[in-house]
Design a protein around this motif. Structure first.
Motif, PDB file in Angstrom:
ATOM      1  N   LYS A   1      58.420  29.081 -76.960  1.00  0.00           N
ATOM      2  CA  LYS A   1      58.239  28.278 -78.169  1.00  0.00           C
ATOM      3  C   LYS A   1      56.748  28.167 -78.423  1.00  0.00           C
ATOM      4  O   LYS A   1      55.947  28.004 -77.493  1.00  0.00           O
ATOM      5  CB  LYS A   1      58.852  26.898 -78.012  1.00  0.00           C
ATOM      6  CG  LYS A   1      60.364  26.927 -77.988  1.00  0.00           C
ATOM      7  CD  LYS A   1      60.964  25.568 -78.072  1.00  0.00           C
ATOM      8  CE  LYS A   1      62.479  25.729 -78.048  1.00  0.00           C
ATOM      9  NZ  LYS A   1      63.172  24.476 -78.070  1.00  0.00           N
TER      10      LYS A   1
ATOM     11  N   ASP B   1      66.619  36.214 -81.440  1.00  0.00           N
ATOM     12  CA  ASP B   1      65.305  35.748 -81.014  1.00  0.00           C
ATOM     13  C   ASP B   1      64.631  36.754 -80.094  1.00  0.00           C
ATOM     14  O   ASP B   1      65.286  37.374 -79.244  1.00  0.00           O
ATOM     15  CB  ASP B   1      65.420  34.421 -80.267  1.00  0.00           C
ATOM     16  CG  ASP B   1      65.738  33.262 -81.197  1.00  0.00           C
ATOM     17  OD1 ASP B   1      65.486  33.385 -82.412  1.00  0.00           O
ATOM     18  OD2 ASP B   1      66.227  32.232 -80.699  1.00  0.00           O
TER      19      ASP B   1
ATOM     20  N   THR C   1      53.899  26.337 -76.301  1.00  0.00           N
ATOM     21  CA  THR C   1      54.248  24.988 -75.875  1.00  0.00           C
ATOM     22  C   THR C   1      55.335  24.977 -74.809  1.00  0.00           C
ATOM     23  O   THR C   1      55.492  23.983 -74.103  1.00  0.00           O
ATOM     24  CB  THR C   1      54.716  24.140 -77.065  1.00  0.00           C
ATOM     25  OG1 THR C   1      55.827  24.795 -77.698  1.00  0.00           O
ATOM     26  CG2 THR C   1      53.581  23.946 -78.074  1.00  0.00           C
ATOM     27  N   ARG C   2      56.076  26.092 -74.700  1.00  0.00           N
ATOM     28  CA  ARG C   2      57.188  26.104 -73.752  1.00  0.00           C
ATOM     29  C   ARG C   2      57.597  27.521 -73.402  1.00  0.00           C
ATOM     30  O   ARG C   2      57.613  28.396 -74.260  1.00  0.00           O
ATOM     31  CB  ARG C   2      58.378  25.372 -74.356  1.00  0.00           C
ATOM     32  CG  ARG C   2      59.547  25.251 -73.446  1.00  0.00           C
ATOM     33  CD  ARG C   2      60.648  24.356 -74.009  1.00  0.00           C
ATOM     34  NE  ARG C   2      61.593  24.153 -72.943  1.00  0.00           N
ATOM     35  CZ  ARG C   2      61.557  23.171 -72.059  1.00  0.00           C
ATOM     36  NH1 ARG C   2      60.618  22.260 -72.143  1.00  0.00           N
ATOM     37  NH2 ARG C   2      62.442  23.074 -71.097  1.00  0.00           N
TER      38      ARG C   2
ATOM     39  N   CYS D   1      62.553  37.919 -76.854  1.00  0.00           N
ATOM     40  CA  CYS D   1      62.558  37.437 -75.481  1.00  0.00           C
ATOM     41  C   CYS D   1      61.881  38.480 -74.606  1.00  0.00           C
ATOM     42  O   CYS D   1      61.515  39.561 -75.076  1.00  0.00           O
ATOM     43  CB  CYS D   1      63.982  37.164 -74.992  1.00  0.00           C
ATOM     44  SG  CYS D   1      65.065  38.615 -74.941  1.00  0.00           S
TER      45      CYS D   1
ATOM     46  N   THR E   1      55.896  33.720 -81.804  1.00  0.00           N
ATOM     47  CA  THR E   1      56.703  33.779 -80.585  1.00  0.00           C
ATOM     48  C   THR E   1      56.606  35.139 -79.913  1.00  0.00           C
ATOM     49  O   THR E   1      56.468  35.229 -78.687  1.00  0.00           O
ATOM     50  CB  THR E   1      58.165  33.437 -80.901  1.00  0.00           C
ATOM     51  OG1 THR E   1      58.208  32.140 -81.515  1.00  0.00           O
ATOM     52  CG2 THR E   1      59.019  33.419 -79.657  1.00  0.00           C
TER      53      THR E   1
ATOM     54  N   SER F   1      53.780  26.350 -81.114  1.00  0.00           N
ATOM     55  CA  SER F   1      53.496  25.341 -82.122  1.00  0.00           C
ATOM     56  C   SER F   1      51.990  25.234 -82.292  1.00  0.00           C
ATOM     57  O   SER F   1      51.251  25.245 -81.292  1.00  0.00           O
ATOM     58  CB  SER F   1      54.081  23.993 -81.690  1.00  0.00           C
ATOM     59  OG  SER F   1      53.810  23.014 -82.661  1.00  0.00           O
TER      60      SER F   1
END
Length: 133
Positions: A100, A80, A107-108, A82, A5, A102
């Protein structure tokens, strides 16, 4: 090395700080999703996002507007990683970006005022920028 991330967010910040999509494009999943408080409908593919972000970056570059994308951690949302976004100056915070990942791809991405960028622990790291005024 697998994409994490923090790596994904660093690529996004580098794209915004240099206004060059090449830093993130190869990392996006084909079914990538992007949501922003300022975009009416969610973007639901890599190609759609690239079609959205390229002209946006070009418009920022042509306008001479300054954007600042800084790596941060949002303690209020579980610690998290950011990116906090600022316009005009690094102190004029306008949004937080979350990611996100994966299977080694982004993915996002979600951009908005929640979590509040003012509540993030800022790092002073602006990927792609060598000088911060």
């Amino acid at each position: 090395m697998a994409l994490c991330t923090t790596d994904a967010l660093r690529a996004y910040a580098r794209m915004m700080n240099t206004l060059d999509v090449k830093h993130i494009a190869p990392l996006l999943a084909e079914d990538f999703h992007y949501s922003s408080q300022w975009v009416i409908a969610e973007i639901t593919s890599k190609q759609e996002y690239l079609g959205y972000i390229r002209p946006k970056l070009e418009a920022i570059a042509k306008s001479g507007a300054k954007v600042y994308a800084e790596m941060a951690v949002h303690d209020g949302w579980g610690g998290d990683p950011c990116v906090v976004m600022a316009q005009g100056s690094p102190s004029n915070l306008v949004a937080t970006v979350l990611a996100k990942v994966s299977d080694g791809q982004i993915t996002r991405l979600d951009m908005g005022m929640l979590p509040a960028p003012e509540e993030a622990t800022r790092s002073g790291e602006y990927p792609g920028r060598t000088c911060i005024p």
